[in-house]
Scaffold this motif. Sequence first.
Motif, mmCIF file in Angstrom:
data_model
loop_
_atom_site.group_PDB
_atom_site.id
_atom_site.type_symbol
_atom_site.label_atom_id
_atom_site.label_comp_id
_atom_site.label_asym_id
_atom_site.label_seq_id
_atom_site.Cartn_x
_atom_site.Cartn_y
_atom_site.Cartn_z
ATOM 1 N N GLN A 65 0.830 -1.204 0.000
ATOM 2 C CA GLN A 65 0.000 0.000 0.000
ATOM 3 C C GLN A 65 0.863 1.253 0.000
ATOM 4 O OE1 GLN A 65 -3.194 0.121 2.959
ATOM 5 N NE2 GLN A 65 -2.611 2.215 3.470
ATOM 6 N N LEU A 66 1.887 1.271 0.841
ATOM 7 C CA LEU A 66 2.786 2.425 0.894
ATOM 8 C C LEU A 66 3.512 2.608 -0.430
ATOM 9 C CD1 LEU A 66 4.056 4.654 2.641
ATOM 10 C CD2 LEU A 66 5.756 2.971 3.378
ATOM 11 N N PHE A 67 3.965 1.510 -1.028
ATOM 12 C CA PHE A 67 4.682 1.608 -2.295
ATOM 13 C C PHE A 67 3.790 2.162 -3.401
ATOM 14 C CE2 PHE A 67 5.192 -0.496 -6.434
ATOM 15 C CZ PHE A 67 6.354 0.136 -6.850
ATOM 16 N N VAL A 68 2.583 1.619 -3.557
ATOM 17 C CA VAL A 68 1.701 2.075 -4.646
ATOM 18 C C VAL A 68 1.371 3.560 -4.479
ATOM 19 C CG1 VAL A 68 -0.592 1.817 -5.665
ATOM 20 C CG2 VAL A 68 0.751 -0.208 -5.092
ATOM 21 N N GLY A 69 1.134 3.986 -3.239
ATOM 22 C CA GLY A 69 0.858 5.402 -3.021
ATOM 23 C C GLY A 69 2.017 6.279 -3.459
ATOM 24 N N ALA A 70 3.237 5.877 -3.106
ATOM 25 C CA ALA A 70 4.414 6.659 -3.503
ATOM 26 C C ALA A 70 4.652 6.566 -5.007
ATOM 27 C CB ALA A 70 5.640 6.166 -2.741
ATOM 28 N N TRP A 71 4.467 5.377 -5.575
ATOM 29 C CA TRP A 71 4.705 5.167 -7.013
ATOM 30 C C TRP A 71 3.747 5.990 -7.859
ATOM 31 C CZ3 TRP A 71 2.041 2.625 -11.062
ATOM 32 C CH2 TRP A 71 2.814 2.259 -12.161
ATOM 33 N N LEU A 72 2.458 6.016 -7.488
ATOM 34 C CA LEU A 72 1.476 6.785 -8.257
ATOM 35 C C LEU A 72 1.695 8.289 -8.151
ATOM 36 C CD1 LEU A 72 -1.781 4.763 -7.466
ATOM 37 C CD2 LEU A 72 -0.553 4.851 -9.648
ATOM 38 N N ARG A 73 2.323 8.738 -7.099
ATOM 39 C CA ARG A 73 2.554 10.171 -6.903
ATOM 40 C C ARG A 73 3.955 10.611 -7.342
ATOM 41 N NH1 ARG A 73 -0.305 8.426 -2.157
ATOM 42 N NH2 ARG A 73 -2.366 9.429 -2.000
ATOM 43 N N SER A 74 4.712 9.700 -7.923
ATOM 44 C CA SER A 74 6.071 10.023 -8.342
ATOM 45 C C SER A 74 6.134 10.202 -9.848
ATOM 46 C CB SER A 74 7.038 8.923 -7.897
ATOM 47 O OG SER A 74 6.693 7.688 -8.510
ATOM 48 N N SER A 75 7.276 10.638 -10.336
ATOM 49 C CA SER A 75 7.454 10.892 -11.763
ATOM 50 C C SER A 75 8.896 10.587 -12.135
ATOM 51 C CB SER A 75 7.125 12.344 -12.103
ATOM 52 O OG SER A 75 7.497 12.650 -13.439
ATOM 53 N N ALA A 76 9.061 9.901 -13.285
ATOM 54 C CA ALA A 76 10.408 9.613 -13.773
ATOM 55 C C ALA A 76 11.146 10.886 -14.138
ATOM 56 C CB ALA A 76 10.327 8.683 -14.986
ATOM 57 N N GLY A 77 10.405 11.962 -14.447
ATOM 58 C CA GLY A 77 11.037 13.222 -14.790
ATOM 59 C C GLY A 77 11.564 13.984 -13.591
ATOM 60 N N ASP A 78 11.203 13.562 -12.401
ATOM 61 C CA ASP A 78 11.687 14.229 -11.187
ATOM 62 C C ASP A 78 11.922 13.153 -10.123
ATOM 63 O OD1 ASP A 78 12.405 15.956 -9.224
ATOM 64 O OD2 ASP A 78 10.478 16.987 -9.057
ATOM 65 N N ALA A 79 12.962 12.382 -10.357
ATOM 66 C CA ALA A 79 13.259 11.253 -9.479
ATOM 67 C C ALA A 79 13.868 11.668 -8.155
ATOM 68 C CB ALA A 79 14.197 10.276 -10.182
ATOM 69 N N THR A 80 14.077 12.963 -7.967
ATOM 70 C CA THR A 80 14.680 13.419 -6.708
ATOM 71 C C THR A 80 13.630 13.737 -5.647
ATOM 72 O OG1 THR A 80 14.699 15.725 -7.480
ATOM 73 C CG2 THR A 80 16.652 14.369 -7.953
ATOM 74 N N ARG A 81 12.368 13.800 -6.021
ATOM 75 C CA ARG A 81 11.326 14.070 -5.034
ATOM 76 C C ARG A 81 11.227 12.902 -4.066
ATOM 77 N NH1 ARG A 81 5.757 16.061 -7.259
ATOM 78 N NH2 ARG A 81 5.545 16.364 -5.015
ATOM 79 N N TRP A 82 10.766 13.202 -2.857
ATOM 80 C CA TRP A 82 10.776 12.169 -1.822
ATOM 81 C C TRP A 82 9.867 10.999 -2.159
ATOM 82 C CZ3 TRP A 82 6.649 10.513 1.081
ATOM 83 C CH2 TRP A 82 5.496 11.313 1.061
ATOM 84 N N GLN A 83 8.744 11.257 -2.878
ATOM 85 C CA GLN A 83 7.857 10.161 -3.264
ATOM 86 C C GLN A 83 8.572 9.207 -4.214
ATOM 87 O OE1 GLN A 83 5.033 9.489 -1.993
ATOM 88 N NE2 GLN A 83 3.805 11.278 -1.534
#
Length: 309
Positions: free
Chosen positions: A80-98
């Motif tokens: 659950q934690l992974f999917v939440g972070a994965w859906l809110r992340s972006s390959a174009g900004d891999a430095t964000r905490w998500q």
Amino acid sequence: MSPGKQAPEGQAAAAGARLEAMRRRVRLSRLVVWAAIAAGPVALTVAVTSAPAVVEAAAPAKPATVRTGSGAADPGGYAQLFVGAWLRSSAGDATRWQARLAQSMAPDVDLPDPASGAQLRPQSVTAVRSAQREAGGWSVTVAAQYAEAPVRYYVVPVAVDDDGGSFVVTGAPAVVAGPDRAQVPASPYSVSVPSGSGLAVGIGEFFAAYLTGAGEVDRYLAPGVRLSAVTPAPYTAVTVQQLLAVQDAAAAERVPADGTTVRVCAQVEARDAAGRWPLAYELTLKARSGRWEVTALETPAPSGGGGGV
């Protein structure tokens, strides 16, 4: 002394000798164990295995506790934690905490690449099912709820180590159809309780005290039963909409003989400043001295069972 007197004295002497020999063995065993403790773990193991039987009998063996890990290893929360972070992340900004969190939980899984300005971010993510596929391998179904889109379900593969303390996502999420709706078991509540009966009136007064603070809950409880009202009172008014029971005795207009027990399912309508709220409860009541008294308040279950409150 006569021979009759010498025999008991000889027996006492022999018993004393045996007792003294036993004491010497115990003292010797203690010295061996203490010396082994000073020498280290290996010596202690040797000392314990070589100690006399009298010492081993003084310390009965306890049953070994085996940790299976199957109950504690469920990785639903991790997925659950992974999917939440994965859906809110972006390959174009891999430095964000998500993005960093998603990559730390699934090192071999690529990040999504949403279009510029896309607002499709889940409001909530919930693990809804976990299934163990093989030793150390799990499949977790996670539901993502969006504000402007239907719920989407993702299946995530998760590996768990032997002791159930470490997890890793081993593959990218897969979008799947939602789970099928299960068949509802037949309810055991088939007896209608008349609205003007003593049972119906008592239950209505009980819920008024329990949910609105109108009166004392204790007056509706059987002796020895402890149940506190909900505080602060969440509702301003409560109305019992329907009462169904298992036993025919619940349909009687008059209270039956002392000791008669009935199980009832109550459909309740509660109101507050924010609106109307349909609620459901299961109760067990017992007749005593011409009145019904609550012996248990439970959460409803389709099969008629419930968890006590």
